[in-house]
Design a protein around this motif. Structure first.
Motif, PDB file in Angstrom:
ATOM      1  N   PRO A 108      32.611   9.634  23.143  1.00  8.21           N
ATOM      2  CA  PRO A 108      33.690  10.589  22.848  1.00  8.21           C
ATOM      3  C   PRO A 108      33.927  11.564  24.000  1.00  8.21           C
ATOM      4  N   LYS A 109      35.109  12.168  23.997  1.00 10.50           N
ATOM      5  CA  LYS A 109      35.401  13.201  25.000  1.00 10.50           C
ATOM      6  C   LYS A 109      34.883  14.561  24.541  1.00 10.50           C
ATOM      7  N   ALA A 110      34.552  14.680  23.248  1.00 10.37           N
ATOM      8  CA  ALA A 110      33.957  15.896  22.696  1.00 10.37           C
ATOM      9  C   ALA A 110      33.232  15.534  21.414  1.00 10.37           C
ATOM     10  N   VAL A 111      32.248  16.356  21.050  1.00  6.58           N
ATOM     11  CA  VAL A 111      31.456  16.129  19.838  1.00  6.58           C
ATOM     12  C   VAL A 111      31.510  17.374  18.969  1.00  6.58           C
ATOM     13  N   TYR A 112      31.771  17.187  17.678  1.00  2.00           N
ATOM     14  CA  TYR A 112      31.782  18.266  16.707  1.00  2.00           C
ATOM     15  C   TYR A 112      30.613  18.049  15.742  1.00  2.00           C
ATOM     16  N   VAL A 113      29.792  19.078  15.568  1.00  2.00           N
ATOM     17  CA  VAL A 113      28.590  18.968  14.746  1.00  2.00           C
ATOM     18  C   VAL A 113      28.680  19.925  13.564  1.00  2.00           C
ATOM     19  N   LEU A 114      28.349  19.437  12.372  1.00  2.00           N
ATOM     20  CA  LEU A 114      28.238  20.276  11.183  1.00  2.00           C
ATOM     21  C   LEU A 114      27.140  19.704  10.286  1.00  2.00           C
ATOM     22  N   LEU A 115      26.002  20.381  10.248  1.00  2.00           N
ATOM     23  CA  LEU A 115      24.866  19.946   9.429  1.00  2.00           C
ATOM     24  C   LEU A 115      24.129  21.163   8.890  1.00  2.00           C
ATOM     25  N   GLY A 116      23.562  21.040   7.700  1.00  2.00           N
ATOM     26  CA  GLY A 116      22.742  22.116   7.179  1.00  2.00           C
ATOM     27  C   GLY A 116      22.764  22.281   5.674  1.00  2.00           C
ATOM     28  N   THR A 117      23.906  22.071   5.041  1.00  2.00           N
ATOM     29  CA  THR A 117      24.014  22.340   3.605  1.00  2.00           C
ATOM     30  C   THR A 117      22.987  21.555   2.801  1.00  2.00           C
ATOM     31  N   ASN A 118      22.753  20.305   3.168  1.00  2.00           N
ATOM     32  CA  ASN A 118      21.869  19.440   2.383  1.00  2.00           C
ATOM     33  C   ASN A 118      20.401  19.838   2.455  1.00  2.00           C
ATOM     34  N   VAL A 119      19.995  20.475   3.540  1.00  2.00           N
ATOM     35  CA  VAL A 119      18.571  20.754   3.728  1.00  2.00           C
ATOM     36  C   VAL A 119      18.233  22.237   3.577  1.00  2.00           C
ATOM     37  N   LEU A 120      19.201  23.039   3.186  1.00  2.00           N
ATOM     38  CA  LEU A 120      18.970  24.480   3.055  1.00  2.00           C
ATOM     39  C   LEU A 120      19.067  24.955   1.614  1.00  2.00           C
TER      40      LEU A 120
END
Length: 299
Positions: A170-182
């Motif tokens: 990809p030319k850019a990466v968007y990350v969203l993680l956390g709800t499942n483990v918090l």
């Protein structure tokens, strides 16, 4: 003749003594070397075979199970606010990327999104960005990316997230993680450690590729009252987002504050955007979310 024999005996004796001393010295050096090697093997930090391939993980842990790593809170970070004055980023809202000139949704065709079921919604709903590339898996956290866990896409395809992401180029990466483990209201330091490692691994796999770290999304206030979701309350999520924002800046990533568009005046997920469970998002929410992304890019 006797003198000659005595002389010869003395010479041979000296040679024999020198040989014994030489052999003894060599054996002593070998013994010391062996002891040194054994000591290093016994005392060095052990590295799991699954982590040895990636140099940034050297010496981090000998147990890749969740919630076992120690983490030092991020250092104080100085950032540039929207008013162009220098402030200390004690609040994740101060660290967020300011609004930029809007790009067309076609700009995201060469962009990859890494995340969980919230990111899957961005792929599935027409109001999101279904034309982008996705590495989205239900129920995952950053530890799944770091540990190379095989994860299942919405269509049933099983893959290793980082391998799939690298292949997308990809030319850019968007990350969203956390709800499942918090969800559990316990210490979240290992989550932050894995998050840092995940960003390092993505940057190492895709050198020079911009990484956008999206804030953990807000939830409805009733969510934290449910069993197993005590940790998903507004104040705690804000504290975690403060740390995630600081990590993003330390790693030279762009931080996006999704609360600007998804949260109401109380800091809760807007009721009109919330699914019945209180934390997943309706198509209307993805429409607002995608518009926000279009107006917050770095060209």
């Amino acid at each position: 003749m006797a003198d000659y024999q005595e002389y010869r005996r003395r010479i041979l004796h000296r040679r024999w003594r020198r040989r014994i001393m030489t052999v003894t010295l060599i054996l002593l050096l070998i013994l010391l070397g062996s002891v040194g090697v054994m000591w290093k093997r016994l005392h060095r930090e052990q590295i799991p075979p699954t982590l040895q391939e990636n140099t940034i993980l050297y010496g981090v842990t000998n147990d890749t199970s969740w919630n076992t790593l120690s983490y030092q809170p991020t250092r104080t970070v100085t950032v540039r606010t929207l008013s162009n004055s220098t402030e200390t980023a004690l609040d994740f809202r101060m660290a967020a990327l300011p609004q930029t000139e809007a790009v067309d949704k076609s700009w995201f065709a060469d962009v990859s999104f890494v995340g969980d079921s919230l990111t899957q919604g961005m792929q599935m709903y027409d109001t999101g960005l279904p034309g982008a590339k996705f590495c989205a898996y239900k129920g995952v956290g950053p530890n799944a990316i770091v540990n190379g866990t095989s994860c299942k896409r919405a269509d049933g395809t099983v893959e290793v997230p980082l391998e799939a992401l690298t292949a997308q180029k990809p030319k850019a990466v968007y990350v969203l993680l956390g709800t499942n483990v918090l969800g559990r209201d316990v210490d979240y330091t290992s989550f932050l450690t894995y998050y840092r490692l995940m960003l390092d691994m993505i940057a190492q796999s895709l050198p020079g590729t911009p990484i956008y770290v999206q804030s953990i999304t807000p939830v409805r206030p009733e969510v934290s009252a449910g069993a197993g979701h005590e940790g998903l309350n507004r104040d705690r999520l804000c504290r975690i987002n403060n740390e995630v924002a600081a990590i993003a800046l330390e790693k030279n990533c762009c931080f996006l504050n999704l609360w600007e568009v998804l949260a109401d005046e109380n800091g809760d997920l807007k009721a009109e955007y919330a699914q019945p469970d209180g934390y997943h998002i309706r198509p209307e929410g993805y429409a607002a979310w995608s518009e926000y992304l279009c107006t917050h890019t770095v060209q």
